[in-house]
Design a protein around this motif. Sequence first.
Motif, short mmCIF file in Angstrom:
data_model
loop_
_atom_site.label_atom_id
_atom_site.label_comp_id
_atom_site.label_asym_id
_atom_site.label_seq_id
_atom_site.Cartn_x
_atom_site.Cartn_y
_atom_site.Cartn_z
N ASP A 124 5.31 -31.05 2.08
CA ASP A 124 4.30 -31.07 2.75
C ASP A 124 4.57 -30.60 4.10
O ASP A 124 4.18 -31.59 4.99
N ASN A 125 5.38 -29.73 4.69
CA ASN A 125 5.76 -29.75 5.98
C ASN A 125 5.18 -28.22 6.33
O ASN A 125 5.42 -27.22 5.71
N LYS A 126 4.08 -28.36 7.47
CA LYS A 126 3.39 -27.14 7.55
C LYS A 126 3.92 -26.24 8.74
O LYS A 126 4.75 -26.64 9.48
N PHE A 127 3.54 -25.00 8.50
CA PHE A 127 4.18 -24.08 9.64
C PHE A 127 2.88 -22.92 9.68
O PHE A 127 2.17 -22.78 8.87
N GLY A 128 3.00 -22.50 10.90
CA GLY A 128 1.95 -21.32 11.22
C GLY A 128 2.63 -20.57 12.32
O GLY A 128 3.37 -21.34 13.36
N THR A 129 2.28 -19.36 12.62
CA THR A 129 2.60 -18.47 13.52
C THR A 129 1.89 -18.62 14.94
O THR A 129 0.45 -18.45 14.70
N PRO A 130 2.28 -19.31 15.86
CA PRO A 130 1.28 -19.58 16.91
C PRO A 130 0.78 -18.20 17.66
O PRO A 130 -0.31 -18.44 18.20
N ALA A 131 1.45 -17.13 17.53
CA ALA A 131 1.09 -16.09 18.11
C ALA A 131 1.31 -14.74 16.83
O ALA A 131 2.20 -14.96 15.83
N PRO A 132 0.36 -13.75 16.78
CA PRO A 132 0.56 -12.79 15.51
C PRO A 132 1.92 -12.24 15.62
O PRO A 132 2.47 -11.87 16.61
N ILE A 133 2.30 -11.73 14.25
CA ILE A 133 3.80 -11.41 14.15
C ILE A 133 3.41 -9.90 13.79
O ILE A 133 2.47 -9.68 12.99
N PRO A 134 4.18 -8.84 14.17
CA PRO A 134 4.26 -7.49 13.76
C PRO A 134 4.55 -7.51 12.17
O PRO A 134 5.54 -8.06 11.65
N PHE A 135 3.72 -6.39 11.47
CA PHE A 135 4.17 -6.05 10.19
C PHE A 135 3.85 -4.62 9.77
O PHE A 135 2.74 -4.14 10.23
N GLN A 136 4.61 -3.75 9.05
CA GLN A 136 4.26 -2.49 8.78
C GLN A 136 3.76 -2.65 7.42
O GLN A 136 4.15 -2.71 6.51
N ASP A 137 2.30 -2.23 7.34
CA ASP A 137 1.42 -2.18 6.19
C ASP A 137 1.39 -0.63 5.35
O ASP A 137 0.79 0.00 5.77
N TRP A 138 2.23 -0.59 4.35
CA TRP A 138 2.22 0.29 3.59
C TRP A 138 1.03 0.70 2.68
O TRP A 138 0.84 1.68 2.12
N SER A 139 0.27 -0.24 2.63
CA SER A 139 -0.94 -0.11 1.77
C SER A 139 -2.18 0.81 2.52
O SER A 139 -3.11 1.10 2.02
N HIS A 140 -1.90 1.17 3.86
CA HIS A 140 -2.80 1.96 4.57
C HIS A 140 -1.70 3.01 5.40
O HIS A 140 -1.53 2.95 6.54
N PRO A 141 -1.11 3.94 4.53
CA PRO A 141 -0.27 4.97 5.12
C PRO A 141 -0.83 6.00 5.92
O PRO A 141 -2.08 6.19 5.95
N ILE A 142 -0.16 6.41 7.16
CA ILE A 142 -0.81 7.52 7.80
C ILE A 142 0.24 8.63 7.60
O ILE A 142 1.40 8.76 7.76
N PRO A 143 -0.68 9.72 7.19
CA PRO A 143 0.08 11.05 6.96
C PRO A 143 0.71 11.95 8.12
O PRO A 143 -0.13 11.72 9.48
N ASN A 144 1.74 12.36 8.28
CA ASN A 144 2.34 13.15 9.41
C ASN A 144 2.29 14.60 9.15
O ASN A 144 3.36 14.70 8.35
N GLN A 145 1.65 15.28 9.50
CA GLN A 145 1.65 16.92 8.93
C GLN A 145 2.63 17.55 9.67
O GLN A 145 3.25 18.76 9.03
N MET A 146 3.20 17.08 10.65
CA MET A 146 4.30 17.78 11.39
C MET A 146 5.66 17.70 10.63
O MET A 146 6.46 18.65 10.28
N THR A 147 5.93 16.47 9.94
CA THR A 147 7.11 16.31 9.22
C THR A 147 6.98 16.01 7.70
O THR A 147 7.72 15.70 7.05
N ASN A 148 5.39 16.21 7.38
CA ASN A 148 5.10 16.15 5.91
C ASN A 148 5.72 14.65 5.38
O ASN A 148 5.98 14.64 4.36
#
Length: 382
Positions: A124-148
């Motif tokens: 029962d040792n709790k933790f939490g991120t005091p500030a948001p941390i970056p994450f790369q979310d592949w469930s929402h991909p962004i297509p790049n038409q220049m590089t396909n």
Amino acid sequence: MGLIRAAVGAVGSTLHDQWKDFIRCEDLGQDILMKKVTTSNGIISKDSAIIVAPGQIAVIYDSGKILDATAEDGTYTFDASSSPTFFAGQFGPVFKEMWNRFVYNGKPAKEQAVFYLNAKEIMDNKFGTPAPIPFQDWSHPIPNQMTNSITPLSVNVKCFGKYTFKIADPSLFMSQVAGTADEFRKDSLVEQMRSEVIGAFQNVCNALGNSQNKVPVLELPSNTGKIKQLMDEQVFDQPIRNRGLNIVGFVVESVTLDDESQSKIDNYELSSNSFMQKGTLTGAYANAVQDAAKNANGAANGFMGIGMMNMASGGMVGGAVTGPQNLEGATTTLDPYAQNVQPQQVAVAQAPAGEATAFCPQCGKPVGATNFCGNCGAKLGE
């Protein structure tokens, strides 16, 4: 000097009366990591009894040196004339190597005590991120038409959860953290550990969001096993291990996005749904055009309805219809991704020059000044 295991049942026998001192420690619970127990004069006499309860490690200390230690529960006799003999228990033969590394600086000579360390899993040792941390979310991909290629959507998350830990190396824990304090409590350590756990978790998140793992951001709580595996493989918790501690369990209980990241995902999904809706509207519009061309009660009424539908849709689908100058050959073009679509006129066949622009009530074909339709033969003028 060392520990000699007492005979089974010795506590309740007459041997109990022969022991000079009787040393034991109550259960350490979840809050005490180490406790010092000694006699009134600070000297443990030969043939004193030392009891080790389940979940405890007993360390025999004598004037700055470790004489013996055990992690196996039972009753032991302190033999001042023997050499250390019982480095045993759940840590096995590594005990001798451990205690050879232990060095204590500066206590008065001739001080003897038993240090009891907590061998249980500390829960029962709790933790939490005091500030948001970056994450790369592949469930929402962004297509790049220049590089396909596609790239993940960059979001920021806040995570909350719990972790458990154990004392894995007693000698390292004493030499680096607890020393020979009379009592060392979890509260003295847990704040520092929480910061280091968050740092380790951020490194894990970077690994989970890479192109190899591609874990969706909102599925982090269901990847507890993967998180612990990466933490062990990459030794992200090395600062914690350097104190003789190991993280045993790690659970992410909740994940929340910051406002900017939530807005990104909302816009992403809105755009995807918009493409689908445009495709549905233009398809319905095409069907309406074809139905109007076949309308036996008059094409003019059918196309009037289409015009109303186009106005109701804000002109989104007006440009979906093109066709030649006849009703039967009307064609449609569907483009769900078309932008700034402009309404186009739907051409209605005109009556031959010089003739009346009346229409047959049966087939909708233009007719001249006759009593019968030239296309279907219906009688006119009734």
